[in-house]
Design a protein around this motif. Structure first.
Motif, PDB file in Angstrom:
ATOM      1  N   GLY A 552       0.935  -1.069   0.066  1.00 20.14           N
ATOM      2  CA  GLY A 552       0.105  -0.088   0.046  1.00 20.14           C
ATOM      3  C   GLY A 552       0.803   1.136   0.031  1.00 20.14           C
ATOM      4  N   ALA A 553       2.087   1.162   0.266  1.00 26.83           N
ATOM      5  CA  ALA A 553       2.991   2.297   0.026  1.00 26.83           C
ATOM      6  C   ALA A 553       2.923   2.981  -1.216  1.00 26.83           C
ATOM      7  N   ARG A 554       2.975   4.360  -1.104  1.00 21.82           N
ATOM      8  CA  ARG A 554       2.676   5.200  -2.614  1.00 21.82           C
ATOM      9  C   ARG A 554       4.241   5.735  -3.013  1.00 21.82           C
ATOM     10  N   LEU A 555       4.299   5.500  -4.323  1.00 18.53           N
ATOM     11  CA  LEU A 555       5.358   5.795  -4.861  1.00 18.53           C
ATOM     12  C   LEU A 555       5.240   7.010  -5.721  1.00 18.53           C
ATOM     13  N   PHE A 556       6.273   7.961  -5.548  1.00 15.10           N
ATOM     14  CA  PHE A 556       6.325   9.306  -5.948  1.00 15.10           C
ATOM     15  C   PHE A 556       7.557   9.500  -7.209  1.00 15.10           C
ATOM     16  N   ALA A 557       7.257  10.475  -8.335  1.00 16.59           N
ATOM     17  CA  ALA A 557       8.166  10.607  -8.951  1.00 16.59           C
ATOM     18  C   ALA A 557       9.289  11.707  -8.340  1.00 16.59           C
TER      19      ALA A 557
END
Length: 646
Positions: A552-557
């Motif tokens: 569920g962790a979010r990945l950001f650019a």
């Protein structure tokens, strides 16, 4: 102070130890025996991994080593313990297993499982789910879960994460791990004729099985393993004019419909299609001793088509040499081998010393010899022929007769030595798959676990092996498929229920998270318009400094000019760059990897059109956490056949 070891207010250690020697010796004995003070009986001295629930009453369940069984027998006689009614137990066991000793293959239609009637023991428990042939054996040794309508072992009751990693990589771990993979569905397609039918079949099937038309697969020497129609993992291989496909139960309906329609449109090439899910089963074995166990329990039959009774004895000696392999990695990749063996219950332990190659320079030459021998039609029986499977099942002797023959010195009766056709496959993750008739699963399974240091594996162990290899496992890391979406919905419901049960003071704070925090993957937030799954990519995320990505962790650019700032800082909190516009993906599974000695995760991302963003690095933010970690992005090409985890 009156002790003679004190001289002028000084302590002489040597004199003190000599004076108190007996007291120190008694104290050491008490400390050593305090841990086993209450363990006086034989069954209490059994190692934890070998204990069983009925061991205190049945001496036969106590291991023979260290004289424990003799001690347990003496204790039962001394206590005048009541003996179990063996006749009633055998009768119940017959009622329980009688419905699973028939071939349930269905031609040109889906097969239905023969659920037991109300007179069979535990019939009510099998109304909504299917039991594996080894279900009763697993209930005492593993946790079970429902996977595609089957009760599948989830994981062993004993902790074995590190041992699974060592066994999968052959890191000086002596032993084996076995899975009952009979819950995998199977489809059998027969060709219309023998003349060049394999080439015609492979040309039609290559659109769904990429690369299946290569000669190495069409001649039956190797099996195919990959992604079926760019959707679901599967395995397949040719044998003569038959094509055998294995897939997970959740994906069976869609794969069956595609292959059934293809067969309907090409009747000149494909004659019949069978659902052999309840006729053919499989057992997976992994570890450095896997081949040695197989050569111990598999004895090739001495009967051939052309020359009856001659030549196969030499083949048996060559087959026994295969146990010389210390690791499965030195065998030919995706090895496929056909055998016809006798009942393994009639064989005693055959592992006498180390086996060596005698006539062959390498194991590859030995495997080629075995493949040519089986592929040239030297065997009478074929596992993909229903008549041969039924013949082997009807010749199966009850366990009581096998025990009486082994206990007596009489010669084994010829009518009790059936011929069992089977197939041996070497999977990409260093597992050996034994494909055999479903009613023979339990006898082979029990023979495997009579060997030393064999442990049971479950569904989570398969996910661990895939995770340590850096590959996604199905359906956890396939959120863009229908099966993966259903799995994530179940996880979402569990997360919501867990959140609701907690008191308000103990609930995590999801106020700053983007999207629905109970969803592992929230596609609507990632992209408002519905896009094709091909625009997403499977990636592996390796943490650079610290931090552990969770599901569920979010990945950001991350922009290229910001990379240096994040490399110099081990951890950043409340970074102003983190917003919904920079969200590129989600983590589906993450943990500490023993293979890389760092934290890692698997997930999906969407490619950003902005060239200012880095393609090799990203930022990871776990749910209900303000910590942001720098991680490296590694693309995983799952559609390249060979990287599928089945």
């Amino acid at each position: 102070m009156d002790d003679p070891s004190f001289i002028s207010n000084r302590l002489n250690v040597n004199d003190l130890v000599a004076a108190r020697k007996d007291d120190i010796f008694n104290l050491q004995n008490l400390l050593g025996s305090s841990g086993t003070q209450g363990k006086k009986r034989a069954f209490q001295s059994v190692p934890r991994t070998e204990r069983r629930r009925a061991a205190s009453h049945d001496a036969k369940r106590v291991p023979k080593k260290r004289g424990l069984r003799k001690q347990a027998t003496f204790e039962n006689l001394r206590d005048n313990a009541k003996k179990r009614n063996i006749s009633k137990y055998i009768e119940k066991k017959k009622k329980l297993s009688s419905f699973d000793h028939i071939d349930q293959a269905s031609v040109n239609s889906k097969a239905t499982f023969p659920f037991p009637n109300s007179q069979v023991r535990y019939a009510n428990r099998q109304k909504d789910k299917i039991w594996l042939p080894t279900h009763i054996w697993h209930t005492k040794r593993a946790f079970l879960q429902n996977v595609g309508g089957y009760m599948v072992p989830s994981t062993a009751t004993q902790k074995q994460y590190r041992r699974t990693y060592r066994l999968s990589n052959h890191l000086n771990e002596k032993g084996t791990m076995a899975w009952d993979t009979s819950y995998y569905k199977s489809i059998l397609i027969h060709g219309a004729s023998v003349d060049s039918i394999v080439q015609k079949m492979s040309s039609k099937l290559k659109s769904f099985f990429p690369g299946i038309d290569e000669p190495i697969y069409s001649n039956g020497k190797k099996h195919w393993q990959g992604i079926f129609n760019k959707m679901y993992p599967a395995t397949a291989h040719f044998y003569q004019a038959s094509f055998f496909v294995t897939c997970r139960p959740e994906t069976f309906d869609e794969i069956w419909s595609i292959l059934y329609d293809m067969r309907k449109n090409n009747l000149d090439i494909f004659s019949t299609i069978e659902d052999t899910s309840f006729a053919i089963g499989s057992i997976d074995i992994m570890g450095s001793k896997a081949l040695q166990i197989l050569t111990d329990i598999l004895a090739p039959c001495h009967e051939s088509v052309t020359d009856k009774g001659s030549g196969c004895s030499h083949f048996s000696s060559e087959w026994n040499q295969l146990g010389a392999a210390k690791s499965l990695t030195i065998l030919p990749t995706r090895m496929c081998l056909q055998l016809v063996v006798s009942d393994p219950r009639l064989l005693l332990s055959r592992s006498k010393g180390n086996k060596k190659l005698q006539e062959f320079g390498s194991l590859s030459d030995l495997v080629n010899y075995l493949q040519n021998h089986s592929r040239n039609g030297n065997y009478v029986m074929n596992i993909y022929n229903r008549d041969d499977r039924v013949k082997s099942i009807e010749a199966q002797s009850p366990q009581g007769l096998i025990d009486r023959m082994r206990s007596s010195k009489d010669k084994i009766r010829s009518d009790c030595t059936p011929q069992i056709p089977l197939t041996i496959l070497l999977l990409d993750d260093n597992r050996i798959r034994l494909v055999l008739p479903r009613p023979w699963i339990l006898p082979f399974w029990l023979c495997i676990f009579k060997r030393k240091r064999a442990i049971v594996g479950g569904f989570k162990e398969l996910q661990e092996i895939a995770f340590e290899r850096g590959l996604p496992s199905f359906p956890v890391d396939f959120p863009l498929t229908a099966v993966g979406e259903n799995y994530l919905k179940q996880v979402e419901l569990e997360n919501r229920e867990l959140y609701a049960r907690k008191p308000p003071s103990k609930r995590p704070c999801y106020g700053r998270d983007i999207g629905d925090p109970f969803k592992i993957v929230d596609i609507k937030v990632l992209q408002n318009s519905s896009e094709l799954p091909s625009q997403y990519m499977h990636v592996r995320v390796d943490c650079m400094n610290r931090g552990s990505p969770r599901p569920g962790a979010r990945l950001f650019a991350l922009k290229a000019d910001e990379l240096q700032r994040y490399q110099n800082n081990v951890r950043l909190e409340n970074a102003p760059e983190i917003n919904q516009d920079r969200l590129i993906g989600f983590i589906t599974s993450g943990n500490f990897t023993l293979s890389k000695a760092k934290c890692s995760g698997l997930g999906i991302i969407t490619e950003t059109k902005d060239s200012s963003f880095s393609k090799d690095f990203c930022l990871v933010k776990n749910l209900a956490s303000d910590n942001i970690f720098l991680s490296r992005l590694v693309r995983v090409d799952i559609f390249k056949y060979g990287n599928a985890m089945v």
